[in-house]
Design a protein around this motif. Structure first.
Motif, PDB file in Angstrom:
ATOM      1  N   TYR A 113      33.224  41.879  47.797  1.00  0.00           N
ATOM      2  CA  TYR A 113      32.690  42.900  46.481  1.00  0.00           C
ATOM      3  C   TYR A 113      34.197  42.998  46.514  1.00  0.00           C
ATOM      4  CZ  TYR A 113      27.701  42.417  47.356  1.00  0.00           C
ATOM      5  OH  TYR A 113      26.195  42.263  47.080  1.00  0.00           O
ATOM      6  N   LYS A 114      35.288  42.796  46.800  1.00  0.00           N
ATOM      7  CA  LYS A 114      36.694  43.326  45.980  1.00  0.00           C
ATOM      8  C   LYS A 114      36.915  42.956  44.084  1.00  0.00           C
ATOM      9  CE  LYS A 114      41.552  42.139  46.537  1.00  0.00           C
ATOM     10  NZ  LYS A 114      42.276  40.646  46.848  1.00  0.00           N
ATOM     11  N   GLU A 115      37.499  43.972  44.134  1.00  0.00           N
ATOM     12  CA  GLU A 115      37.273  44.168  42.500  1.00  0.00           C
ATOM     13  C   GLU A 115      36.013  44.365  41.842  1.00  0.00           C
ATOM     14  OE1 GLU A 115      40.521  41.682  40.836  1.00  0.00           O
ATOM     15  OE2 GLU A 115      41.104  42.004  42.217  1.00  0.00           O
ATOM     16  N   THR A 116      35.466  44.992  42.066  1.00  0.00           N
ATOM     17  CA  THR A 116      34.225  45.198  41.805  1.00  0.00           C
ATOM     18  C   THR A 116      33.718  46.499  41.482  1.00  0.00           C
ATOM     19  OG1 THR A 116      32.440  45.121  43.832  1.00  0.00           O
ATOM     20  CG2 THR A 116      33.187  43.303  43.215  1.00  0.00           C
ATOM     21  N   MET A 117      32.690  47.275  42.152  1.00  0.00           N
ATOM     22  CA  MET A 117      31.815  48.993  41.522  1.00  0.00           C
ATOM     23  C   MET A 117      32.413  48.851  42.990  1.00  0.00           C
ATOM     24  SD  MET A 117      28.419  48.471  41.088  1.00  0.00           S
ATOM     25  CE  MET A 117      27.804  50.527  41.483  1.00  0.00           C
ATOM     26  N   TYR A 118      31.945  48.773  44.185  1.00  0.00           N
ATOM     27  CA  TYR A 118      32.002  48.398  45.554  1.00  0.00           C
ATOM     28  C   TYR A 118      33.633  48.869  46.200  1.00  0.00           C
ATOM     29  CZ  TYR A 118      27.470  47.643  44.634  1.00  0.00           C
ATOM     30  OH  TYR A 118      26.013  47.223  44.815  1.00  0.00           O
ATOM     31  N   ASP A 119      34.359  48.564  45.342  1.00  0.00           N
ATOM     32  CA  ASP A 119      35.941  48.068  45.260  1.00  0.00           C
ATOM     33  C   ASP A 119      36.722  49.955  45.056  1.00  0.00           C
ATOM     34  OD1 ASP A 119      38.136  48.262  46.418  1.00  0.00           O
ATOM     35  OD2 ASP A 119      38.542  45.834  45.365  1.00  0.00           O
ATOM     36  N   TRP A 120      37.592  50.263  45.697  1.00  0.00           N
ATOM     37  CA  TRP A 120      38.385  51.092  44.885  1.00  0.00           C
ATOM     38  C   TRP A 120      39.542  51.174  44.124  1.00  0.00           C
ATOM     39  CZ3 TRP A 120      37.253  56.800  43.891  1.00  0.00           C
ATOM     40  CH2 TRP A 120      36.775  57.283  44.999  1.00  0.00           C
ATOM     41  N   ASN A 121      40.009  49.719  44.975  1.00  0.00           N
ATOM     42  CA  ASN A 121      41.093  48.368  43.781  1.00  0.00           C
ATOM     43  C   ASN A 121      42.104  49.203  43.416  1.00  0.00           C
ATOM     44  OD1 ASN A 121      41.574  46.255  42.862  1.00  0.00           O
ATOM     45  ND2 ASN A 121      41.035  46.341  41.206  1.00  0.00           N
ATOM     46  N   TYR A 122      42.347  49.912  44.645  1.00  0.00           N
ATOM     47  CA  TYR A 122      43.648  50.839  44.260  1.00  0.00           C
ATOM     48  C   TYR A 122      45.200  50.049  44.845  1.00  0.00           C
ATOM     49  CZ  TYR A 122      41.832  54.954  45.680  1.00  0.00           C
ATOM     50  OH  TYR A 122      40.421  56.482  45.508  1.00  0.00           O
ATOM     51  N   LYS A 123      45.826  49.950  43.567  1.00  0.00           N
ATOM     52  CA  LYS A 123      46.717  49.403  43.754  1.00  0.00           C
ATOM     53  C   LYS A 123      48.561  50.240  44.371  1.00  0.00           C
ATOM     54  CE  LYS A 123      45.189  45.434  41.149  1.00  0.00           C
ATOM     55  NZ  LYS A 123      44.666  44.621  41.558  1.00  0.00           N
ATOM     56  N   THR A 124      49.532  49.773  44.679  1.00  0.00           N
ATOM     57  CA  THR A 124      50.852  50.467  44.512  1.00  0.00           C
ATOM     58  C   THR A 124      51.900  49.855  43.654  1.00  0.00           C
ATOM     59  OG1 THR A 124      51.518  48.578  45.815  1.00  0.00           O
ATOM     60  CG2 THR A 124      50.420  49.943  47.712  1.00  0.00           C
ATOM     61  N   HIS A 125      52.721  50.679  43.743  1.00  0.00           N
ATOM     62  CA  HIS A 125      53.677  50.716  42.743  1.00  0.00           C
ATOM     63  C   HIS A 125      55.516  50.491  43.151  1.00  0.00           C
ATOM     64  CE1 HIS A 125      53.753  54.929  42.401  1.00  0.00           C
ATOM     65  NE2 HIS A 125      54.331  54.875  41.362  1.00  0.00           N
ATOM     66  N   ASN A 126      56.344  50.183  42.361  1.00  0.00           N
ATOM     67  CA  ASN A 126      57.645  50.245  42.727  1.00  0.00           C
ATOM     68  C   ASN A 126      57.784  49.568  44.150  1.00  0.00           C
ATOM     69  OD1 ASN A 126      57.788  51.219  39.906  1.00  0.00           O
ATOM     70  ND2 ASN A 126      58.266  53.557  41.140  1.00  0.00           N
ATOM     71  N   GLU A 127      57.410  48.464  44.251  1.00  0.00           N
ATOM     72  CA  GLU A 127      57.603  47.762  46.134  1.00  0.00           C
ATOM     73  C   GLU A 127      58.557  47.182  45.528  1.00  0.00           C
ATOM     74  OE1 GLU A 127      56.163  48.780  48.502  1.00  0.00           O
ATOM     75  OE2 GLU A 127      54.140  50.067  48.065  1.00  0.00           O
ATOM     76  N   THR A 128      59.969  47.569  46.686  1.00  0.00           N
ATOM     77  CA  THR A 128      61.045  46.924  45.988  1.00  0.00           C
ATOM     78  C   THR A 128      61.448  45.876  47.517  1.00  0.00           C
ATOM     79  OG1 THR A 128      62.108  48.593  48.054  1.00  0.00           O
ATOM     80  CG2 THR A 128      62.204  48.827  45.388  1.00  0.00           C
ATOM     81  N   SER A 129      60.613  45.819  48.799  1.00  0.00           N
ATOM     82  CA  SER A 129      60.378  44.753  49.590  1.00  0.00           C
ATOM     83  C   SER A 129      58.969  43.997  49.601  1.00  0.00           C
ATOM     84  CB  SER A 129      60.866  45.187  50.762  1.00  0.00           C
ATOM     85  OG  SER A 129      61.948  45.991  50.842  1.00  0.00           O
ATOM     86  N   ALA A 130      58.662  44.095  49.038  1.00  0.00           N
ATOM     87  CA  ALA A 130      57.148  43.478  49.368  1.00  0.00           C
ATOM     88  C   ALA A 130      55.655  43.228  48.192  1.00  0.00           C
ATOM     89  CB  ALA A 130      56.305  43.866  50.346  1.00  0.00           C
ATOM     90  N   CYS A 131      55.154  41.822  47.868  1.00  0.00           N
ATOM     91  CA  CYS A 131      54.436  41.955  46.624  1.00  0.00           C
ATOM     92  C   CYS A 131      55.425  41.536  45.638  1.00  0.00           C
ATOM     93  CB  CYS A 131      53.628  43.060  46.839  1.00  0.00           C
ATOM     94  SG  CYS A 131      52.638  43.299  47.469  1.00  0.00           S
ATOM     95  N   GLY A 132      56.619  40.586  45.657  1.00  0.00           N
ATOM     96  CA  GLY A 132      57.605  40.196  44.827  1.00  0.00           C
ATOM     97  C   GLY A 132      56.734  39.903  43.335  1.00  0.00           C
ATOM     98  N   VAL A 133      55.614  38.962  44.681  1.00  0.00           N
ATOM     99  CA  VAL A 133      55.317  37.933  43.234  1.00  0.00           C
ATOM    100  C   VAL A 133      54.016  38.977  42.260  1.00  0.00           C
ATOM    101  CG1 VAL A 133      52.986  37.351  44.534  1.00  0.00           C
ATOM    102  CG2 VAL A 133      53.202  35.695  42.849  1.00  0.00           C
ATOM    103  N   SER A 134      53.938  39.793  42.509  1.00  0.00           N
ATOM    104  CA  SER A 134      52.747  40.732  41.010  1.00  0.00           C
ATOM    105  C   SER A 134      54.138  41.299  40.493  1.00  0.00           C
ATOM    106  CB  SER A 134      51.866  40.874  42.272  1.00  0.00           C
ATOM    107  OG  SER A 134      51.776  41.969  43.135  1.00  0.00           O
ATOM    108  N   ASP A 135      55.258  41.478  40.574  1.00  0.00           N
ATOM    109  CA  ASP A 135      55.985  42.342  39.991  1.00  0.00           C
ATOM    110  C   ASP A 135      56.011  44.104  41.098  1.00  0.00           C
ATOM    111  OD1 ASP A 135      56.908  40.967  38.117  1.00  0.00           O
ATOM    112  OD2 ASP A 135      54.915  41.515  37.279  1.00  0.00           O
ATOM    113  N   GLY A 136      56.124  44.105  42.898  1.00  0.00           N
ATOM    114  CA  GLY A 136      55.656  45.114  43.419  1.00  0.00           C
ATOM    115  C   GLY A 136      54.931  45.960  43.379  1.00  0.00           C
ATOM    116  N   VAL A 137      53.872  45.155  42.874  1.00  0.00           N
ATOM    117  CA  VAL A 137      52.249  45.288  43.183  1.00  0.00           C
ATOM    118  C   VAL A 137      50.887  44.872  43.842  1.00  0.00           C
ATOM    119  CG1 VAL A 137      50.144  45.982  41.567  1.00  0.00           C
ATOM    120  CG2 VAL A 137      52.805  46.318  40.232  1.00  0.00           C
TER     121      VAL A 137
END
Length: 605
Positions: A113-137
């Motif tokens: 149920y990821k990314e459905t109505m049962y998921d808050w689906n939070y995103k982080t932002h401005n990561e400088t050392s992680a999740c580079g493939v998604s532009d630091g998100v």
């Protein structure tokens, strides 16, 4: 059974597990059809849906309650359920989402149920050392329903270890030693394998069913054998006398069916007239009068409402929602609140700070499928599961296999690495593909030093907060994961895995091409580029006694009256393992603290 016949016509898109190059035609549409049909089938299968045991939410709350619990997730359901044992208490539990969906009861459906109505689906932002493939998100899925994320996660039962709680005490959390928390773990537990794990560290009779899944692929036991061949050993019980080694974990499940916190703590209390459960209601603010909490503002159906609390408000929204609600209510860093024109009720600089998580990186391998698992491939897992709740759909495949290990950076009694495995799940399968499985071996740093923070983006409660995890910002965190990756890379060299032709199939990452492939520097680059977050977020309203502590050792928010924070955000430093059982323990202790402060006149129900 017409829905079941209709499912058969889909060509069994959900069977025994992913084979290399598995590519079901029109995967998304088949999966959507499957979930719709499975929901219809399970709706009429009481052994799975437990429909008759579920809570019936109210449409409109009373004007006032003694206690209002905000958030029906891992901890909130525990607190509300335990408080409702006192007939004198009038308890309201507010949940932003709906009831948990029926298919979530099927263990193989974890996180579908990821990314459905049962998921808050939070995103982080401005990561400088992680999740580079998604532009630091980085993506943080969190459950938005009764049961919260306990309706979606892998169900592993773990408590951390003695050293974790010693650290809490050393951070000012008096009363939180291992000896003092163990009784609350035991109170909550109903271990169905007590003859195997023993009664020294386990108990029966609690609301939380603990047992192994009914089904494991043969390869699960091969992993344990390989781990033993590497010298790490096998443990029957990660929370027993031997806390390190490889194991098939016990899980929070009931005879092949998921058991969420709602199932454990609310369902059997559903007929209590002193407990009301309000769903699809978003708590937007705690209202204060002279520094004392007196009411909760919430939004339901687009309408703002207020309900009064005569004794306490217990905030159990989790590591994101709880600090957000405190900030919206005027509790937090003064400058930040004033910048958004929020009236300051209490200047608490630690709200939203100390946010941390377990972070990992995974490697992909292929393995030759053995004869036993080939035979499972031809079975009909859906019919087996609907008939007796066994077979591949009654488990999480290789996700039930884990290892707790101590790297070179810690001591044997304070393990800092967890190994996770993925594969052999009841998911889409094309039976025409070669007889190989694709699996993933994941190394997790359990002792992250990096710390992030959460702030408000707006005073509008419906706008998500700003989250920066700062994952892997501290270079020591990458070193611990790297140690675990070397464990994974050594597994193909064991006698057991040589027979099964375990082979690394990771595709080199072009972003890291400046480093020699498979060198330590390459893997450090890779984990910062394609970071895996374990969704064990914690610490953003942490317990303690220093200037950045938000709550005292009894969960009371400093400087105000009538508010406690009880959930993963309360944890000073995350435990060394899966945290669900620990969060349940927090809820158990909090309920006792509250009862002690408000002695009931009548006996418990």
């Amino acid at each position: 059974m017409s829905a079941l016949r209709a499912f058969d016509s889909c060509g069994d898109p959900f069977t025994n597990g992913p084979v290399i190059n598995n590519a079901c035609g029109q995967l998304v549409s088949q999966c959507t059809v499957f979930l719709m049909l499975l929901n219809s089938i399970i709706d009429n299968n009481e052994k799975i849906s437990r429909d008759s045991k579920r809570v019936t939410p109210i449409e409109q709350p009373k004007s006032s309650y003694d206690f209002i619990v905000i958030g029906a997730g891992n901890a909130g359901a525990v607190v509300a359920g335990r408080l409702s044992e006192v007939p004198d208490y009038k308890v309201l539990l507010i949940e932003a989402g709906p009831d948990e969906p029926y298919p979530a009861q099927v263990p193989s459906n974890y996180f579908i149920y990821k990314e459905t109505m049962y998921d808050w689906n939070y995103k982080t932002h401005n990561e400088t050392s992680a999740c580079g493939v998604s532009d630091g998100v980085c993506t943080w899925p969190r459950g938005k329903n009764l049961g919260g994320t306990t309706s979606h996660h892998g169900m592993a039962y773990h408590r951390g270890n003695r050293k974790d709680y010693e650290k809490w005490v050393n951070m000012g959390c008096k009363g939180w030693s291992w000896e003092e928390v163990l009784p609350y773990f035991l109170r909550s537990e109903d271990n169905r394998e007590i003859d195997r794990v023993g009664s020294k560290q386990h108990a029966t009779g609690g609301p939380l069913p603990v047992e192994r899944f009914p089904w494991q692929p043969r390869f699960a036991w091969d992993i344990l054998k390989a781990g033993d061949e590497l010298g790490y050993g096998i443990t029957e019980d990660m929370v027993g006398d031997k806390i390190t080694g490889f194991t098939v974990a016990q899980t929070i499940s009931d005879k092949g069916v998921r058991m969420s916190s709602a199932g454990s703590y609310l369902w059997h209390n559903r007929k209590r007239i002193n407990l009301d459960v309000l769903t699809e209601a978003y708590a937007s603010k705690i209202i204060f009068n002279n520094g004392t909490a007196v009411a909760v503002e919430y939004v339901k159906g687009g309408i703002v409402n207020v309900v009064n609390a005569s004794r306490e408000v217990i905030v159990s929204g989790g590591a994101v929602n709880s600090p957000q609600l405190l900030l919206l209510s005027g509790i937090g860093p003064k400058k930040h609140l004033e910048s958004l024109d929020i009236k300051v009720v209490k200047d608490l600089p630690g709200v939203g700070k100390n946010l941390h998580n377990h972070v990992s990186y995974g490697l992909d391998f292929t393995v030759d499928e053995d004869e036993e698992d080939q035979q499972n491939n031809t079975a009909d897992p859906l019919h087996t599961y609907l008939d007796n709740q066994t077979g591949p759909m009654s488990s999480t495949g290789l996700a039930q296999v884990t290892a707790i290990l101590a790297s070179n950076y810690t001591s044997p009694d304070d393990p800092d690495v967890q190994m996770f495995f993925y594969g052999y799940t009841a998911t889409c399968l094309n039976r025409d593909t070669p007889k190989k499985r694709q699996i993933r071996i994941i190394a997790v740093n359990l002792h992250a030093k990096s710390r992030g923070e959460l702030t408000l983006a707006s005073s509008n409660p419906l706008i998500y907060p700003l989250i920066t995890s700062n994952d892997l910002q501290n270079e020591d965190d990458a070193k611990v994961i790297l140690w675990g990756l070397h464990v994974a890379l050594s597994m193909p060299n064991t006698p057991t895995m040589k027979k099964l032709n375990l082979t690394l199939v990771n595709t080199p990452i072009s972003h890291c091409s400046q480093f020699r492939y498979m060198s330590d520097e390459y893997w450090k680059c890779a984990m910062k580029w394609n970071t895996r977050t374990e969704n064990h977020q914690a610490g953003s309203c942490r317990m303690g006694t220093d200037e950045l502590a938000v709550i005292d050792p009894q969960f009371k928010v400093y400087g105000i009256k009538g508010v406690r924070v009880v959930d993963a955000s309360s944890i000073p430093v995350m435990v060394s393992g899966n945290p669900s059982a620990t969060i349940t323990m927090l809820g158990e202790r909090a309920a006792d603290f509250i009862k002690a402060d408000h002695p009931p006149d009548n006996k418990l129900l």
